[in-house]
Enzyme design. Sequence first.
Site, PDB file in Angstrom:
ATOM      1  N   ASP A 191     -11.087   2.044  -2.707  1.00 23.02           N
ATOM      2  CA  ASP A 191     -11.255   1.617  -1.039  1.00 23.02           C
ATOM      3  C   ASP A 191     -12.583   1.485  -1.288  1.00 23.02           C
ATOM      4  O   ASP A 191     -13.355   1.339  -0.086  1.00 23.02           O
ATOM      5  CB  ASP A 191     -10.798   2.813  -0.373  1.00 23.02           C
ATOM      6  CG  ASP A 191      -9.270   2.329   0.085  1.00 23.02           C
ATOM      7  OD1 ASP A 191      -8.880   1.290  -0.422  1.00 23.02           O
ATOM      8  OD2 ASP A 191      -8.770   3.222   1.011  1.00 23.02           O
ATOM      9  N   ASP A 228       0.903  -1.172   0.228  1.00 23.15           N
ATOM     10  CA  ASP A 228      -0.144  -0.131   0.021  1.00 23.15           C
ATOM     11  C   ASP A 228       0.984   1.225   0.191  1.00 23.15           C
ATOM     12  O   ASP A 228       2.073   1.390   0.231  1.00 23.15           O
ATOM     13  CB  ASP A 228      -0.888  -0.020   1.333  1.00 23.15           C
ATOM     14  CG  ASP A 228      -2.239   0.758   0.983  1.00 23.15           C
ATOM     15  OD1 ASP A 228      -2.256   1.488   0.046  1.00 23.15           O
ATOM     16  OD2 ASP A 228      -2.926   0.544   1.959  1.00 23.15           O
TER      17      ASP A 228
HETATM   18  C1  GLA Z   1      -5.618   1.873   2.374  1.00 21.23           C
HETATM   19  C2  GLA Z   1      -6.217   0.768   1.734  1.00 21.23           C
HETATM   20  C3  GLA Z   1      -7.194  -0.096   2.514  1.00 21.23           C
HETATM   21  C4  GLA Z   1      -6.690  -0.683   3.640  1.00 21.23           C
HETATM   22  C5  GLA Z   1      -6.104   0.579   4.591  1.00 21.23           C
HETATM   23  C6  GLA Z   1      -5.222   0.031   5.686  1.00 21.23           C
HETATM   24  O1  GLA Z   1      -6.607   2.573   2.725  1.00 21.23           O
HETATM   25  O2  GLA Z   1      -6.458   1.346   0.622  1.00 21.23           O
HETATM   26  O3  GLA Z   1      -7.435  -1.204   1.452  1.00 21.23           O
HETATM   27  O4  GLA Z   1      -5.303  -1.536   3.167  1.00 21.23           O
HETATM   28  O5  GLA Z   1      -5.221   1.398   3.709  1.00 21.23           O
HETATM   29  O6  GLA Z   1      -4.621   1.006   6.456  1.00 21.23           O
END
Ligand code: GLA
Length: 764
Positions: A534, A473
């Site tokens: 997300d 990420d």
């Molecule tokens: C980001 C990612 C999510 C999740 C969060 C965890 O927002 O896009 O899918 O992994 O971080 O903190």
Amino acid sequence: MNTIEVKDNVFLLSTRNTSYFFYVNQYKHLEHLHYGCRVRIEDGEELALKRCLAYGATILYKEDPSYSLDQVAQEYGSYGRGDFKEASIELKDDASYTTEFLFDSYEIKDGEVRIPGLPSAYGADKTLIVHLKDEVRKLQLDLYYTIYPEEDVITRRAVLINQSSRKYLLHKLMSFCLDLYEDGLQMMDFCGAWDKETHVNLRDINRGTCSIGSRVGFSSAKQNPGFIVKRKDTNENYGKAWGFNLVYTGNHYSSVSKDEYGIHRIQGGISPERFVYELKKGASFETPEAVLTFSDKGLNDLSHHFHDFINRHIIRSDWKEKERPVLINSWEAFGMDFNKNKLVKLAKQGLSLGMELFVLDDGWFGRRSDDTKGLGDYDCNTKKIPGGIRSLSKEIHDLGMLFGIWVEPECINVDSRLYEKHPEYAIVEKDREMLFGRHQLLMDLTNPEVRDYIVQNVSDLIDKNKVDYIKWDMNRMMDGVSGVYSHEYIKGLYEVLDRVFTPRPHVLFESCSSGGNRFDLGMLCFSPQIWASDDTDPIERIDIQKGLSYLYPLSTVGAHVSASPHLQTLRQTPLETRFTISAYGCLGYELDLNLLSPVEKKEIKKQIAYYKKHRNTFQYGRFYRINEEEQYEQFEVSADETIVSKFRRIVHAAPIYDKLYALGLNDETMYEIVSRPYLHNIRQFGNLINFVLPVKIDANGHLMNEIGKRRGMDAAGQNYRASGAALRSGIYLNNLFLGSGFNDSLRIPLDYGSDMYEIKELKQ
Ligand code: GLA
């Protein structure tokens, strides 16, 4: 097929269905002739812009009354010799901005030529390199054309070499430039933001410039680097379209400008904003690779070129063209509030429903109890997970599942052990108060020590714990730095990814950046799939995944079923629709399975079994967008079998008739069409349930709740027979619920409902 023909300095590049055509004219300028359907080398003369006399108020070249560079369709535009269109190169020494590149020589190589420090496509047929020279400034410009005949793709890039004894300041060097004449064009780009990525943005190209770009350091959710230029009358299945993308993850810029004579200059590459690169004597600068494709059969066909090209020539690792596992991710289930027992229980439940890969998301390391702390540290929080990651990984493997884990290696929290020890690892602007994005800073990936730290820790994490999958990420935009720094950062990132993943091709790497902030071909050279957004609300996902589908294949799109009401919209949606949209991608589940009712668990089990049975079709079949009806979206995947789904947004009373369409079939063949069985949640029928029950119950009461957890109502089973031709025209489906009565054959629509149909050849 001879993909590169050269005759008297005329160059014709051919793919299965397209030609790219240019020549060296009498003044040694590289003049563009054509990019479109297949033509012959003899067509060159008539495809060239006619020059009987130059337009008025132009700067003539060498006093030739019919020649001004402003009116020459060029392979690469520059400034200072009469061309007033936007230049593709901009550089400066103390005296001048002018460059003029004349043809010098060319060479043809088998396959592709790798770009030092940048990822690029592989498995090409041939590469043409044209060497151009500016003798006044002692600069060489090499234009690369690499051909992927089967996919109808040509990639382009440029290399600038300083052969002088002085340095230049390079402000702009585009990967490609294409001067194109065509009347009535539109630009289609894919823009958005966090939680609403890749929405189609369609605009007419009038006089002036339409541009897209990113200045957040990464390819960005704001504007994907991929875009399409099409004729106004082009639709999904008809007409001319040109597609463009960059194999690059950093700040990008692309523009389409229409000049006063109807020529469009299309170009793209690294963003020139705040970009001042010192091109020292003897040094060279290489642009990222641009991907170009053309179709005269509409946007679906154009997308198929991109899809095949990415699956075959961008994706690497053991996961190339391999089916992706169904995963269960802990993030939308628990956030950071978990312990080992909760995790193992989630995995076991997932396994019992057919899930294959367990992914431990954020919250497992350092002091990370919320997102203000811990980034940069890799020690497992053994209060949450006694025995550490190794013991968790072992338990998951012992269950028979794959084990995956989340990392965010490019970022650092000030509240972390790493920051205490190495504050210099963070990117901060001296003399200014620090600004945070999600409470965190980016790490300085231009520093080799930082790169080593990341490579060491992530490699150890994978090797010591037998990790099968990594979700990498990145949740912080890059700010307050120069364009050149951003580019160096991206090169640092590529080096890190190469060192971690190339020696570990068995690891399935899913890239993520606050969802789809880095959905680009540069990342796809390392990660076979990317977390698209997300936003897991299926209705929002229709637009996001549809937008992505113009440029990227379904095998690259991470798509999960989550709990309703959705975290992102508070909308309630049917479980069936959450599955239906996620099936058009790499299916996963991201919710607390403990909270599911018995009937929901049964449904999910059936969903996963269905998906696995058709997984290859869902991930690698031909994907079609079907926009025949205003109130519905239809997605189709087609291989040996075809699966079409209809998505509905809002139900209307006394609904209009609707049809089912399928495009990837043989006209002559007869097919059987069967709807996927699923259950409606009976609680949504409220008091209406009392019309069919022998006893009356309270629609909001405990009993109704308990029945609803255990029983559902079968959706109408539908079965049709039709030829491919009839399905291409559209066959009528059973009536939707009309409010005038009820029987078993009525489809019950529901707001945000969906239906999935399997289409198979009818065995006589
Ligand atoms: C980001 C990612 C999510 C999740 C969060 C965890 O927002 O896009 O899918 O992994 O971080 O903190």
